[in-house]
Design a protein around this motif. Structure first.
Motif, PDB file in Angstrom:
ATOM      1  N   UNK A  66      14.582 -28.050 -20.700  1.00 10.91           N
ATOM      2  CA  UNK A  66      14.712 -26.924 -21.626  1.00 10.91           C
ATOM      3  C   UNK A  66      13.439 -26.104 -21.660  1.00 10.91           C
ATOM      4  N   UNK A  67      12.297 -26.803 -21.615  1.00 15.90           N
ATOM      5  CA  UNK A  67      11.007 -26.125 -21.743  1.00 15.90           C
ATOM      6  C   UNK A  67      10.023 -26.633 -20.693  1.00 15.90           C
ATOM      7  N   UNK A  68       8.979 -25.849 -20.503  1.00 17.39           N
ATOM      8  CA  UNK A  68       7.853 -26.208 -19.644  1.00 17.39           C
ATOM      9  C   UNK A  68       6.641 -26.376 -20.556  1.00 17.39           C
ATOM     10  N   UNK A  69       5.913 -27.471 -20.379  1.00 12.44           N
ATOM     11  CA  UNK A  69       4.753 -27.765 -21.218  1.00 12.44           C
ATOM     12  C   UNK A  69       3.484 -27.376 -20.476  1.00 12.44           C
ATOM     13  N   UNK A  70       2.591 -26.649 -21.152  1.00 14.42           N
ATOM     14  CA  UNK A  70       1.420 -26.099 -20.455  1.00 14.42           C
ATOM     15  C   UNK A  70       0.083 -26.643 -20.952  1.00 14.42           C
ATOM     16  N   UNK A  71       0.118 -27.623 -21.827  1.00 16.77           N
ATOM     17  CA  UNK A  71      -1.138 -28.194 -22.324  1.00 16.77           C
ATOM     18  C   UNK A  71      -1.827 -28.999 -21.222  1.00 16.77           C
ATOM     19  N   UNK A  72      -1.058 -29.849 -20.560  1.00 14.13           N
ATOM     20  CA  UNK A  72      -1.510 -30.620 -19.404  1.00 14.13           C
ATOM     21  C   UNK A  72      -0.264 -31.195 -18.748  1.00 14.13           C
ATOM     22  N   UNK A  73      -0.434 -31.952 -17.655  1.00 10.76           N
ATOM     23  CA  UNK A  73       0.714 -32.531 -16.957  1.00 10.76           C
ATOM     24  C   UNK A  73       1.452 -33.483 -17.895  1.00 10.76           C
ATOM     25  N   UNK A  74       2.710 -33.212 -18.121  1.00  9.39           N
ATOM     26  CA  UNK A  74       3.531 -34.025 -19.011  1.00  9.39           C
ATOM     27  C   UNK A  74       4.525 -34.813 -18.159  1.00  9.39           C
ATOM     28  N   UNK A  75       4.530 -36.131 -18.305  1.00  7.61           N
ATOM     29  CA  UNK A  75       5.285 -36.981 -17.385  1.00  7.61           C
ATOM     30  C   UNK A  75       6.779 -36.671 -17.376  1.00  7.61           C
ATOM     31  N   UNK A  76       7.391 -36.454 -18.551  1.00  8.00           N
ATOM     32  CA  UNK A  76       8.824 -36.191 -18.571  1.00  8.00           C
ATOM     33  C   UNK A  76       9.181 -34.940 -17.770  1.00  8.00           C
ATOM     34  N   UNK A  77       8.352 -33.926 -17.852  1.00  9.60           N
ATOM     35  CA  UNK A  77       8.631 -32.689 -17.127  1.00  9.60           C
ATOM     36  C   UNK A  77       8.720 -32.951 -15.620  1.00  9.60           C
ATOM     37  N   UNK A  78       7.917 -33.914 -15.162  1.00  5.62           N
ATOM     38  CA  UNK A  78       7.869 -34.213 -13.727  1.00  5.62           C
ATOM     39  C   UNK A  78       8.568 -35.531 -13.386  1.00  5.62           C
ATOM     40  N   UNK A  79       9.526 -35.922 -14.246  1.00 10.22           N
ATOM     41  CA  UNK A  79      10.394 -37.077 -13.992  1.00 10.22           C
ATOM     42  C   UNK A  79       9.623 -38.379 -13.861  1.00 10.22           C
ATOM     43  N   UNK A  80       8.562 -38.499 -14.635  1.00 13.29           N
ATOM     44  CA  UNK A  80       7.809 -39.738 -14.679  1.00 13.29           C
ATOM     45  C   UNK A  80       8.189 -40.548 -15.907  1.00 13.29           C
ATOM     46  N   UNK A  81       8.761 -41.732 -15.692  1.00 10.48           N
ATOM     47  CA  UNK A  81       9.199 -42.577 -16.797  1.00 10.48           C
ATOM     48  C   UNK A  81       8.253 -43.758 -16.961  1.00 10.48           C
ATOM     49  N   UNK A  82       7.943 -44.100 -18.178  1.00  9.96           N
ATOM     50  CA  UNK A  82       7.202 -45.311 -18.467  1.00  9.96           C
ATOM     51  C   UNK A  82       8.134 -46.351 -19.042  1.00  9.96           C
ATOM     52  N   UNK A  83       7.571 -47.245 -19.830  1.00  7.86           N
ATOM     53  CA  UNK A  83       8.385 -48.263 -20.487  1.00  7.86           C
ATOM     54  C   UNK A  83       8.785 -47.784 -21.873  1.00  7.86           C
ATOM     55  N   UNK A  84       9.801 -48.407 -22.424  1.00  3.66           N
ATOM     56  CA  UNK A  84      10.251 -48.064 -23.769  1.00  3.66           C
ATOM     57  C   UNK A  84      10.404 -49.356 -24.557  1.00  3.66           C
TER      58      UNK A  84
END
Length: 474
Positions: A66-84
């Motif tokens: 939906x959005x692009x984040x410009x503060x710094x590299x955001x993992x979700x934007x680039x399909x990076x998943x961690x643990x939950x």
């Protein structure tokens, strides 16, 4: 000696009086000292519906493109998943609601809420992780079972479907109850939600249509034919906000230092512009560069999204040109904002539309697609002040909505129709429903999001979006 005894007596009497006064002074006479069913219900319902604030609110919508984040590299934007983490503490006392109820019919209502809350929390967990503890979960207090076994996802889903059915049955025997900030305790509304949510669950396992135990198609048909379900926007499962501390719209500007970072994604903006869909004027703010170059705020071409798969440095280069669309002011300037939806009537309509395309129900996919689009537009119009700064001179008034909806069509072929229905559902879910549009993408591949190997944080498969989160280390 007598004086000493008298002094001691005075001191003891004084201490006793002081203790009594201390207890009286420090006891809130208006507060209850007894837990009630409504108290637990309110806490559980808010836990199910209340969204994180500020950046936390927008994180699912980075994954949903939906959005692009410009503060710094955001993992979700680039399909990076961690643990939950895996936690069900929010429902560990749900079983006390029917126990504490003051009548049999109220006990049934709270029992319905208990089953629904359990179903939602377990469904969200299994959607994120797959196999999870279910049958042995939440037995630590009464049975001292601290290490519950993990059930297969199929076992969990069968349990969830059973609990949703139990919830509907319980609500059907219940009475209006207190402690409900969503529907005011209206059990008919809760039945509509439970059954509509069940359809949502069934659709999310559409790839298991042939599984005999899940019996997806038959379950779906029986609910649509025989059970109360959503019929309008007034039925939506959503939280309405107030201009009070802790109750404001999650991305409201006061105390929010993150309003400068989100930019509209081209995945949303371009699809709206291609369809000449006025929702783009409510989602976005026009590009200052396009306005300077002669476009007006009422021109579709004044709205510019950024490809969220671009390398972060390239995104910063575009941001420095000022040629992009930030979020519409209505998301930051209005304290009450719009209700945040967990399952909207519009999304329900697209659930029926997709089921129709798949042949699960004898309904018109186009009719339900039109209903969903209309519901989305009417929701936005009803919850946005009729002010040019929010619609940029392109209001979603009745005349426009009628014309737009009547002109909608579906392409030929099942796969093309699925793509259009899921894409329309995506456009109607902008900044709503948390990860639901990611779940739709995961099972259908639609909308076709751009994936850039050069920027992907999914190291195992850089051309794909991950299909689940990792388990927590502990």
């Amino acid at each position: 000696m007598k004086r000493i005894y008298i002094y001691v007596l005075f001191i003891l009497v004084g201490i006793g009086t002081a203790c009594s006064n201390f207890d009286n002074i420090n006891t809130d006479q208006e507060a209850t000292n007894k837990v009630t069913s409504p108290m637990i219900a309110t806490r559980i319902i808010l836990n199910l519906t209340k969204q994180p604030t500020q950046k936390g609110f927008l994180q699912p919508y980075m994954l949903n493109k939906n959005i692009v984040w410009t503060e710094f590299v955001e993992s979700y934007q680039y399909n990076g998943f961690g643990s939950v983490s895996l936690s069900f503490t929010s429902i560990n006392d749900a079983h006390f609601m029917p126990k504490f109820a003051t009548s049999e019919k109220l006990a049934k209502s709270y029992e319905g809420l208990m089953y629904f809350a359990r179903a939602v929390k377990f469904f969200e967990a299994t959607m994120d992780l797959g196999d999870i503890p279910y049958h042995d979960a939440l037995k630590g207090e009464e049975e001292k079972l601290y290490f519950p076994k993990y059930d297969t996802q199929k076992e969990v889903l069968l349990g969830i479907l059973r609990e949703l059915e139990l919830a509907d049955n319980a609500f059907s025997e219940g009475d209006q109850f207190e402690g409900d900030p969503i529907y005011g305790g209206n059990i008919q509304k809760w039945r509509q939600l439970v059954n509509s949510y069940t359809l949502h669950v069934l659709l999310q396992v559409s790839k298991k249509e042939s599984d005999i135990d899940l019996n997806i198609k038959d379950r779906f048909q029986k609910i649509v034919t025989n059970k109360p379900v959503f019929t309008s926007n007034s039925d939506s499962y959503q939280l309405t906000h107030a201009d009070k501390n802790g109750q404001q719209y999650p991305f409201y500007k006061v105390g929010n230092s993150f309003t400068i970072y989100p930019i509209l994604s081209s995945e949303v903006v371009d699809r709206l512009k291609d369809r000449r869909d006025r929702r783009v004027f409510y989602y976005a703010h026009p590009s200052p560069v396009r306005l300077k170059n002669g476009s007006t705020q009422s021109d579709f071409e004044a709205y510019v999204g950024i490809d969220p798969s671009l390398i972060y440095d390239n995104i910063l280069d575009i941001k420095n040109t000022n040629d992009y669309s930030r979020l519409n002011n209505r998301y930051t300037e209005i304290a009450t904002g719009e209700p945040t939806q967990k399952l909207a009537y519009a999304q329900f309509c697209f659930i029926i539309a997709e089921a129709a395309v798949r042949g699960w129900v004898n309904e018109s996919a186009l009719d339900w697609c039109q209903k969903g689009t209309r519901a989305s537009m009417e929701f936005i119009y009803a919850n946005t002040p009729n002010d040019i700064q929010y619609h940029h001179g392109m209001p979603l008034d009745k005349a426009y909505v009628d014309n737009y909806v009547s002109a909608m069509t579906l392409p030929a072929g099942v796969e093309k129709q699925l793509e259009e229905v899921v894409t329309q559902k995506y456009l109607a879910s902008f900044l709503h429903s948390s990860f639901n549009t990611y779940y739709d993408y995961r099972r259908t591949g639609y909308p076709k999001w751009k994936i850039n190997e050069a920027s992907s944080l999914n190291s195992e498969a850089p051309t794909k979006v991950p299909v689940r989160w990792r388990y927590s280390a502990n």
